[in-house]
Structure formats: structure tokens, C-alpha cells
Motif scaffolding. Structure first.
Motif, PDB file in Angstrom:
ATOM      1  N   ASN A 144       0.810  -1.214   0.000  1.00 56.61           N
ATOM      2  CA  ASN A 144       0.000   0.000   0.000  1.00 56.61           C
ATOM      3  C   ASN A 144       0.847   1.271   0.000  1.00 56.61           C
ATOM      4  OD1 ASN A 144      -2.741  -1.069  -0.005  1.00 56.61           O
ATOM      5  ND2 ASN A 144      -2.217  -1.919   1.999  1.00 56.61           N
ATOM      6  N   ASP A 192     -11.823  -0.825 -12.256  1.00 58.53           N
ATOM      7  CA  ASP A 192     -10.910  -1.150 -11.153  1.00 58.53           C
ATOM      8  C   ASP A 192      -9.690  -1.951 -11.594  1.00 58.53           C
ATOM      9  OD1 ASP A 192     -12.488   0.220  -9.451  1.00 58.53           O
ATOM     10  OD2 ASP A 192     -13.391  -1.535  -8.470  1.00 58.53           O
ATOM     11  N   LYS A 195      -7.234   0.232 -13.387  1.00 54.88           N
ATOM     12  CA  LYS A 195      -6.517   1.104 -12.450  1.00 54.88           C
ATOM     13  C   LYS A 195      -5.439   0.324 -11.699  1.00 54.88           C
ATOM     14  CE  LYS A 195     -10.291   4.398 -11.591  1.00 54.88           C
ATOM     15  NZ  LYS A 195     -11.261   4.900 -10.588  1.00 54.88           N
ATOM     16  N   GLU A 196      -5.801  -0.898 -11.280  1.00 56.40           N
ATOM     17  CA  GLU A 196      -4.846  -1.700 -10.520  1.00 56.40           C
ATOM     18  C   GLU A 196      -3.645  -2.095 -11.369  1.00 56.40           C
ATOM     19  OE1 GLU A 196      -2.833  -3.256  -7.541  1.00 56.40           O
ATOM     20  OE2 GLU A 196      -4.690  -2.092  -7.349  1.00 56.40           O
ATOM     21  N   GLU A 197      -3.868  -2.328 -12.660  1.00 56.85           N
ATOM     22  CA  GLU A 197      -2.748  -2.645 -13.550  1.00 56.85           C
ATOM     23  C   GLU A 197      -1.733  -1.510 -13.562  1.00 56.85           C
ATOM     24  OE1 GLU A 197      -4.435  -3.536 -17.327  1.00 56.85           O
ATOM     25  OE2 GLU A 197      -5.110  -5.547 -16.753  1.00 56.85           O
ATOM     26  N   GLN A 200       0.001  -1.282  -9.970  1.00 52.87           N
ATOM     27  CA  GLN A 200       1.007  -2.325  -9.778  1.00 52.87           C
ATOM     28  C   GLN A 200       2.391  -1.849 -10.220  1.00 52.87           C
ATOM     29  OE1 GLN A 200       0.988  -5.645  -8.540  1.00 52.87           O
ATOM     30  NE2 GLN A 200      -0.954  -5.049  -7.632  1.00 52.87           N
ATOM     31  N   ARG A 203       3.403   0.370  -6.920  1.00 47.71           N
ATOM     32  CA  ARG A 203       3.443  -0.204  -5.568  1.00 47.71           C
ATOM     33  C   ARG A 203       4.844  -0.730  -5.237  1.00 47.71           C
ATOM     34  NH1 ARG A 203      -1.719  -1.045  -3.401  1.00 47.71           N
ATOM     35  NH2 ARG A 203      -3.449  -1.153  -4.906  1.00 47.71           N
ATOM     36  N   TYR A 206       4.531  -5.635  -5.574  1.00 53.30           N
ATOM     37  CA  TYR A 206       3.702  -5.687  -6.778  1.00 53.30           C
ATOM     38  C   TYR A 206       3.850  -7.035  -7.480  1.00 53.30           C
ATOM     39  CZ  TYR A 206       8.120  -4.963  -9.266  1.00 53.30           C
ATOM     40  OH  TYR A 206       9.397  -5.100  -9.751  1.00 53.30           O
ATOM     41  N   TYR A 489      -7.981 -12.072  -4.081  1.00 53.03           N
ATOM     42  CA  TYR A 489      -8.273 -11.549  -5.410  1.00 53.03           C
ATOM     43  C   TYR A 489      -9.779 -11.448  -5.641  1.00 53.03           C
ATOM     44  CZ  TYR A 489      -3.366 -12.414  -6.248  1.00 53.03           C
ATOM     45  OH  TYR A 489      -2.002 -12.395  -6.168  1.00 53.03           O
ATOM     46  N   VAL A 493      -8.352  -8.597  -9.155  1.00 57.80           N
ATOM     47  CA  VAL A 493      -7.644  -7.469  -8.550  1.00 57.80           C
ATOM     48  C   VAL A 493      -7.168  -7.865  -7.150  1.00 57.80           C
ATOM     49  CG1 VAL A 493      -7.815  -5.078  -7.764  1.00 57.80           C
ATOM     50  CG2 VAL A 493      -9.007  -5.804  -9.846  1.00 57.80           C
ATOM     51  N   HIS A 495      -6.254  -7.536  -3.311  1.00 61.55           N
ATOM     52  CA  HIS A 495      -6.661  -6.679  -2.193  1.00 61.55           C
ATOM     53  C   HIS A 495      -5.967  -7.168  -0.923  1.00 61.55           C
ATOM     54  CE1 HIS A 495     -10.043  -4.628  -4.290  1.00 61.55           C
ATOM     55  NE2 HIS A 495     -10.141  -5.774  -4.948  1.00 61.55           N
TER      56      HIS A 495
END
Length: 929
Positions: A144, A192, A195-197, A200, A203, A206, A489, A493, A495
Motif C-alpha cells: 500500500n 478497477d 486502475k490496478e494494472e 502495480q 506499488r 507488486y 483476489y 484485482v 486486495h
């Protein structure tokens, strides 16, 4: 004289355990001193005599610092996640936790009997859920977080998301693999998973497709330092390069800080240099080469942009994604074969192998950015996908590996810097005038580098850049026995598992190896899904959990912090405890961890400092790498092709093959117990033995102490025969702590004899014999010379010379028949860090209660070290005949008068009168006849 070491050591070990003698105080007015050993992995074999070397050294310092009035934290625990226990589980079905617990009991028994002053109340184990709860928690902080290069610090990923929502990627200065820019509108329009791609790529923890060291036999990914010569360090199994979706930690964000921090710590220069080389900072330029007849470009990083006109070909790493795209059909089969071949070698092996030249042409061409010349594109295993861009512009005239490649494949070699003879070798020196280089001609190399970068940027061909050899750390392992990664997941995604549901404990499985489909062992768990409200749930409910586990170095990257506050249920370590203990004052362990554990620990601590969790940037102020205690292997010599062995002195008469012999079958005179040897293995039962002079002697060779070489010496056997204090002092006596040295059991009797001599100063046979008479000058001098030496040596970690000093002093006191309390009380305290059991016994024998471990350490008095007298050598015509001790305050005339009045002088004069008497005060008396 009574020195019953077995009874003494048992008695005081029980006393220390009962009284918690070495518990560190939670808060104290005393100054703190934190001593830590690299904690062991508890293997089934237990300790051999080489393992305690560093522990004994750290224990001497710990005990010394307690004597000096410090609140000492000297804890111990176990790095208890590891492949050996898992491999045993795969073979037997026994849960790794059971194997690990059995091994820990064995280790604890061995450690206790050596008399270490560990604070066992703070013991940690990396496989304890109460410990790895916080390892998982730290991982989630990394997951995070992103690295703000402008602030040079990690920040919450939420701050990045907020920036994207309001401004898009504009103004973000991050350490990231993302090269695309986008607006706030574009970001907000993404779903979502899209965005997460992107996230990553920012982060600090990752998932990405990575080329990894895959060991099929172990069913897991291995770190570079776990692979040697294409084989796993554990078990010697083949390792291949493979692309996998893999968790990684963005340690590269901290590369510069890891370099800078080396200037703040007291480590050996060789260890620092290992980390500097591993991090590998270099300055240069990123340059784009166009591909002939294609839109793609090849990006290269070079530290020598001044040589850009010397480029005659390009080389890509076999794993570079561009390879498949640009390879022509005519060369595809050959390229594919070469890629398979290259995948069998680890990156480390490929870097180390500078003699072998191999490569394959792809059929494709690049275009030189300035000259427009066509450059053939090859693949070669000396180029790594993980370093730079996985591509190099090859300048064979000025790079030795490019030169070897060009020579082997008959490629052009164009010199662009004056100097050297390229018909013989490349000219790699970074000095000289630039030639054959258009706008760079006539410039010195340094000037040419700067001008080349400026021109590259001006033409839009690239930019100046700082690069690091350091790669992000592969974090996931396809195995069971490790910390579960606390991620689930939802719609693909990842979490975070909620903190309230930590620790995420390992599930029960029906076997500890990967599934038939090649999934990690955790996929076998029947209860391995997650519900954000309920926690872990049965498969079919909630969402799937991550199936890989953390690497072996995860727990060891922060365990030093947990010792400060081991019972905290709210945080890894409290602010109060961390502010008090700060960091480790002295860390002792092996240099083999330079680019693994030690680097990862420094990374984690810098991250935790960014998060405000700890107060220090560096975990270990001072680090000492102890040397190895080597085994003295024994060899019997088998005649080739026969079951016949010859004594070592006879092997010159035969063609022989050396065979390792268990050292426990050989006595101190190197004689082999033939009967024991014959029953050792079935193939030896009928062997013939040819002796010399009635004895069968083995050969000897110093090697690493290892079970496979049958040269392991068990400390339990040494302790049973000689005692733990003897073992402790002998290991220190072997040589300087940092150096490797061979073990020789025969030498241990001298140290054991010394401890008997020491005891004789205090006891007359079985009775204590202590005098309260005042000590004389000679006794005080002997003691205070020792006090000064031991204090200086411990501060300098020169323990071997301290042991020698103890021996000299005890010999001197023994010759003086000294049994005076004024001497023997401080002597008992002085020996306490080295031989603590005997020191406790002597202290109690002197009439004291409460133990010796906290008694103030003696300090020397210079008054007693001043020489008040001198033993004059008395010579006749230059030949020394006797010595006479006189006060140094005596005048020359008084010295001459005293010497001439001696009966010994009259004897040598034999009635003659001397011609001259020469007196050199404090040196010599010479009578000339």
C-alpha cells in the motif's frame, strides 16, 4: 586439585536459568548495548564446532558490557521457515512444524550447554504465527505504498490515487515501471482492474511477469544468491530461467539510499564493496535505436555514449520480449534453440562466465541513430534481461566482452578512442582522444561523454540517466513452508487481507508439494478463500487467496526489531522500545549474506523509517563477519581398481584415489581404526590394508567442515570430554575472529590445562586456599598488565590475544605461588566473559553471593605498570654470564658498586682486576677484562 567441569557447568547453567540472570531490562537508566547474532536455521544435524564461533565472540562482548554497567540485550531465536523441513515433509508427510520443533529442541540443548548469556525470554521464531503476523503486516505496508522520488521517501498509495484522480500522471515523480502518461479524466474512466494494472507499476510490493530462477525439483523460485553454477544451493538441483507472474519488492527505489547509507555504518570495507558492486550505480545515457523496416525501437543504457560511433552490432538478452517479434523465419529455429540453452544458466553464472562465447543472429537489423548504418541484431547470454534494458549497443573496440563476441563471430571492430592495439585486445580505458566519431572527434573521453549526451537529448534520441545493477527482489515462492502472502483476489484485482484477520495462517494440506496442475502447495488447502467480513473461509465461499508464500529472508529482514518488544500485540515494535534500543550495536554473522539478508534488512528498515514506525535508517551499527572453522579431513588411499588401501606414506608407490574417512575413526596420531572403518560401509568389509611400520596412517587436508566430508566435530563430544569453558576459550584461541582457521582437537588439551592451572591458584586440592595477605609489586604488575590487555582486546574484538594474555598471567602467578584475594578476585571477573562457568565457581569460592555477571569489570592502574626495577644482564668481555635485578632509580656508580660486590662477579673475575666497567642504566653492565 579438583576441577569438576561437568558439575560446575551444570550447576551454573541451572542457576542462570532459574534466576533469569541475562534478562534485559525493559527500561533502564543504564546505557543500552544491543548485541545480535545472525540467528540460525535449525537443521536436523544440529551444531558442529564451527557454528558457535560467532556466538562465543558475541557472548564475550555481551558479558563484558554487563560488567561495564550496560543494559545488554543479547537475544536468540530461529529462522525457522526453510526448504529442508519442507523437503522432509514432501518425502515423509510429516508437517514441517513438527520437524522444525524437534530441531529447535536439539539446537536449544546445544546452545544452553555452551553457556551463552542469551535473554531467552525474548526468543522469536519466524514460523510462529505471532511473529509472522507482523511480517505479513509489513508486506501490506509495502503493498500500500509507492516511492515519491521528489520527497525521496515512501508514501501511502492513497496519496497517489488522489493525485491521479485530480491531476492524472502529470507532476508525479515516482520510481515506477510505468512510462505512459494519462489525464485525470482518463484515470477516472478506467475500471478497477485497469486502475490496478497501473498501480502495480508503482506499488513497492507488486505482481509482474518476471524472469525467475525456477527449480523444478524443489517446485519453487530461488533468489540469485540461492543458485550456484546452474544448480540450487540446497540439494544441487538444476535451475532454469522461466517467465512467471511473480510478487516482487521494489528495492530499486531505495538503491541510492542503500549506497549512501554505507557511509554511516561500521562494516568491513570488503562487505561494503560487495553491496556497492551489487547495487551497481552507473551514469550514462539511455539511447533509442530504430529497427529497420519496423516501428519498434531498441532502448539501450550505456555508460560510454562517447563510443556510440564504434557500435557495429547490437546484442539482446535471450529473454528480451523483442526477440520473438524481430527474429526472421530463416533464423527462428536457431534462436529458439539458443534460448533454451541460455535458460539453463542463472544470471549469476552468465555474468561470471567470461570465457565462453556464444550467441545467435536474429536476422534483424537496427539503424545507427547518427550514421544511419545498419547494425545486425544478435542474442547472447552475456546480456541480461534484468539489467538495464536487456539490450546493449556493442562497441567491440572498447569493451572486452563485445570484443570477444566480435572476434568469435567475425564482426567489425572500429576504434573510436586512441590508444591500445585492437588487433590484440579491446582498449577499455576511459581516457584518450576520440576518433572516427563525427562531431566528437578530438575531444577527451570525459568531454565527449558530456557532448554525446547533450546531442542525444537535443536530437530526441534519448536522455542522460543514472542506472543501477540492482534488480527488484523476487518475493513469492511456490512452496508451503513460508509466510502466506496476505492478499486475496476479487475479479482478478489483488486486495489486502484486513489487519484484524492477521496472521493469515498456513492451511492444512494433504501433501506439501505442488499440485498435479503445477499450482503451489497452498492450492491444496480446502479452506483457502477469504471473506472480508469473516476472514478465511472454505473454498467456494468468498474470494481466492494468494497461493505463494514469502521467501526465507522475509522474517529475517526485521527480526532485530521484534527482539526489542517481543510481546507487543499492537505493533511490530513500540515507539518507546525502539527509541530506547534504536538499532543493533554489534551484529556478528557470515559474509555470505552480504547481498541477500543484509541488503534486504537495510531496505526494510529504511522503508519502516519512512513510515514513522522506527527511528533509525540502518539496522546494524557495527557488523563483524566471523571466519569459518575449517575441518581437518582424513583420507584413506584406495588403490585404483582394487579394494585395497595403503597407508599415506606408501601411496607414492601406487596409483590411488583418496576416500574421505570419518574423523572420529582417526586418533591424534593420524592412525586409522581399521576395524571401525571396515564396518562403516558394506563395501569396506573385505578391504585389504597395507600399513607402514605397523601403523595405518591417513592423509590430512583442511576443507570446509561438512557432513559430506565426514570431518564434522560435534561440540557435545568436546564439552563432555573437556567442558564448555574449554571449548569457548579454545575457539577464541584458534586465531583472529574474522579469519578462517582449521580445527585441531589435539590442541584443545593446552586450553584445558590452562583452566586447571587457573583453578589451582584458588584451591589446594579440594579446598579453597585464599590469602588476605597484601599483594606484592610483581603480583600486581602481572594482574594489571592483564587487565589492560583484556580491556583493550575485547574492545578491539581481538579475543585470541586475550586468551594468550590469560595464559601468560596465570603462569606468572603460579610461579609466584600467588593465592592472594587482592589478585584473585579481579582475575575471576576478568575471565568471566571467556569462561563464565568457572568464573562463577571461583567467585562463589571467594565467598561472594549473587553471581559474578554484573560485578564491575576491573580497570588497570598505570602505577602498577611502571617499571621500578630492571634485570641487568651482566657481561664479561661482551659475553652475558648472569642477570641481577636492581632498582631503576640506582645511579650508575651505585649499580657498578653493587655488581662488583657480588660473589658471582668475583667468580668470573677469578682474581683479575677489570680494565673497565661499562654501565648503561636500564640496559646492561659489561665488565672488560
Amino acid at each position: 586439585m579438583d576441577y569438576n567441569f561437568q558439575e560446575i557447568e551444570k550447576k551454573w547453567q541451572e542457576y542462570w536459568a532459574k534466576n533469569g540472570s541475562f534478562k534485559a531490562e525493559e527500561s533502564s537508566e543504564k546505557p543500552k548495548y544491543y548485541v545480535l547474532d545472525m540467528f540460525p536455521y535449525p537443521s536436523g544435524a544440529g551444531l558442529h564446532v564451527g557454528h558457535p564461533l560467532g556466538y562465543i565472540a558475541s557472548d564475550i562482548v555481551s558479558r563484558y558490557k554487563r560488567h561495564k554497567g550496560f543494559n545488554v540485550l543479547h537475544p536468540m531465536g530461529y529462522d525457522s521457515f526453510g526448504l529442508p523441513a519442507e523437503q522432509y515433509a514432501i518425502q515423509t508427510g510429516q508437517h514441517p512444524a513438527i520437524t522444525t520443533e524437534e530441531n529447535i529442541k536439539r539446537y536449544r540443548q546445544q546452545l544452553d550447554q555452551i553457556g551463552f548469556s542469551f535473554d531467552w525470554s525474548r526468543e522469536v521464531r519466524t514460523s510462529d504465527p505471532n511473529f509472522y503476523k507482523w511480517t505479513q503486516w509489513i508486506f501490506l505496508q509495502l503493498f500500500n505504498s509507492w516511492y515519491d522520488a521528489s520527497a525521496d521517501s515512501a508514501k501511502s498509495i492513497e496519496t497517489l490515487v488522489q493525485h491521479f484522480e485530480s491531476k492524472g500522471s502529470e507532476g508525479v515523480n515516482a520510481v515506477t515501471s510505468n512510462e505512459e502518461s494519462f489525464s485525470a479524466e482518463a484515470w477516472n474512466a478506467l475500471i478497477d482492474i485497469e486502475k490496478e494494472e497501473i498501480l502495480q507499476k508503482y506499488r513497492l510490493a507488486y505482481r509482474a511477469e518476471s524472469t525467475v530462477n525456477w527449480c523444478p525439483a524443489l517446485g519453487t523460485v530461488l533468489a540469485n544468491d540461492e543458485v550456484k553454477d546452474g544448480l540450487s544451493e540446497r540439494g544441487g538441483h538444476p535451475v532454469v530461467q522461466k517467465k512467471m507472474m511473480q510478487w516482487s519488492l521494489r528495492i530499486t527505489a531505495y538503491a541510492q539510499r542503500l549506497l549512501d547509507g554505507l557511509n554511516e555504518i561500521d562494516w568491513s570495507e570488503s562487505l561494503k564493496e560487495s553491496q556497492r558492486n551489487w547495487i551497481g550505480r552507473s551514469e550514462g545515457a539511455s539511447v533509442h535505436f530504430a529497427l529497420k523496416d519496423r516501428e519498434e525501437k531498441i532502448e539501450v543504457f550505456t555508460t560510454r555514449p562517447d563510443t556510440i560511433f564504434g557500435v557495429s552490432f547490437m546484442v539482446l538478452a535471450p529473454e528480451n520480449p523483442l526477440v520473438d517479434e524481430i527474429t526472421t523465419e530463416a533464423y527462428r529455429s536457431s534462436v529458439d534453440k539458443y534460448k533454451v540453452q541460455a535458460a539453463k544458466k542463472s544470471e549469476r553464472d552468465r555474468l561470471a562466465d567470461v570465457k565462453t562465447v556464444s550467441g545467435q543472429f536474429t536476422g534483424a537489423y537496427a539503424v545507427h541513430p547518427f550514421s544511419g548504418k545498419e547494425l545486425p541484431i544478435w542474442i547472447g547470454d552475456y546480456v541480461l534481461a534484468s539489467y538495464g534494458t536487456g539490450a546493449v549497443m556493442s562497441v567491440p573496440a572498447h569493451d572486452s566482452r563485445d570484443y570477444a563476441f566480435a572476434k568469435y563471430f567475425d564482426l567489425p571492430i572500429l576504434p573510436v578512442v586512441e590508444g591500445g592495439d585492437i588487433s590484440k585486445e579491446s582498449y577499455d580505458a576511459k581516457e584518450g582522444k576520440v576518433i572516427n566519431s563525427d562531431f566528437l572527434n578530438g575531444l577527451d573521453v570525459k568531454e565527449a561523454v558530456a557532448k554525446a549526451i547533450a546531442k542525444i537529448e537535443e536530437e530526441g534520441l534519448g536522455k542522460g540517466k543514472v542506472n543501477f545493477r540492482l534488480r527488484d527482489a523476487i518475493f513469492g515462492r511456490q512452496r508451503y513452508w513460508g509466510e502466506p502472502i496476505p492478499v486475496y483476489y476479487k475479479d482478478g484485482v489483488p486486495h489486502s487481507v484486513k489487519q484484524e484477520h492477521l496472521p493469515l495462517e498456513l492451511p492444512q494440506v494433504d501433501a506439501y508439494l505442488p499440485t498435479e496442475d503445477g499450482e503451489p502447495p497452498l492450492a491444496r488447502g480446502q479452506k483457502w478463500n477469504y471473506d472480508p467480513e469473516k476472514g478465511v473461509v472454505a473454498n467456494g465461499e468468498g474470494y481466492p487467496l494468494e497461493q505463494t508464500t514469502m521467501p526465507g529472508w522475509a522474517g529475517s529482514s526485521w527480526y532485530d526489531l521484534r527482539y526489542m518488544d517481543p510481546f507487543n500485540t499492537d505493533a511490530p515494535v513500540s515507539e518507546k522500545a525502539n527509541v530506547y534500543w534504536q538499532n543493533v550495536d554489534l551484529y556478528i554473522g557470515g559474509s555470505e549474506h552480504a547481498t541477500g539478508h543484509l541488503l534486504y534488512t537495510r531496505f526494510w528498515h529504511k522503508f519502516l523509517k519512512d513510515q514513522g514506525i522506527i527511528s533509525q535508517n540502518e539496522p546494524f551499527k557495527k557488523l563483524i563477519n566471523q571466519g569459518m572453522i575449517l575441518g581437518t579431513s582424513a583420507f584413506a588411499y584406495r588403490v585404483e581398481g582394487q579394494n585395497k588401501f595403503v597407508s599415506t606414506g606408501l601411496r607414492k608407490d601406487y596409483k590411488t584415489v583418496p576416500v574421505h574417512v570419518d574423523v572420529n575413526m582417526v586418533n591424534a596420531s593420524d592412525e586409522l581404526d581399521i576395524e571401525a572403518f571396515k564396518t562403516w560401509r558394506d563395501d569396506l568389509a573385505g578391504a585389504e590394508f597395507v600399513s607402514e611400520n605397523g601403523k595405518f596412517l591417513v592423509g590430512r587436508e583442511v576443507e570446509k567442515m561438512s557432513k559430506s566430508k565426514y570431518n564434522v566435530v560435534n561440540p557435545d563430544d568436546i564439552i563432555e570430554q573437556y567442558g564448555a569453558d574449554t571449548l569457548r576459550m579454545y575457539e577464541m584461541f584458534l586465531g583472529p575472529l574474522e579469519q578462517s582457521k582449521p580445527w585441531n582437537t589435539a590442541g584443545i588439551t593446552g586450553v584445558h590445562g590452562f583452566l586447571k592451572k587457573l583453578t589451582r591458584l584458588y584451591k589446594n586440592e579440594a579446598d579453597w586456599n585464599i590469602s588476605d595477605e597484601k599483594a606484592d609489586e610483581k603480583e600486581l604488575k602481572a594482574l594489571h598488565v592483564l587487565i589492560k590487555k583484556v580491556n583493550e582486546d575485547i574492545e578491539a574484538f581481538s579475543f585470541n590475544t586475550s586468551v594468550s594474555a590469560f595464559m601468560i598471567c596465570v603462569n606468572e602467578l603460579g610461579a609466584m605461588k600467588c593465592n592472594k584475594r587482592e589478585i584473585l578476585e579481579p582475575l575471576a571477573v576478568l575471565i568471566s566473559p571467556f569462561a563464565p562457568h568457572l568464573a562463577e565457581e571461583l567467585w562463589a569460592g571467594l565467598g561472594h553471593e549473587g553471581g559474578v555477571s554484573m560485578v564491575p569489570f576491573p580497570t588497570h592502574n598505570e602505577e602498577y605498570l611502571t617499571e621500578n626495577s630492571f634485570e641487568y644482564p651482566v657481561a664479561f668481555n661482551g659475553k652475558m654470564r648472569f642477570k641481577e635485578e636492581l632498582s631503576l632509580e640506582m645511579a650508575k656508580d651505585a649499580v657498578e658498586k653493587h655488581i662488583m660486590a657480588l660473589e658471582k662477579t668475583a667468580t668470573y673475575l677469578d682474581g683479575k682486576s677489570p680494565k673497565k666497567v661499562i654501565v648503561v642504566p636500564g640496559k646492561i653492565v659489561n665488565i672488560v677484562m
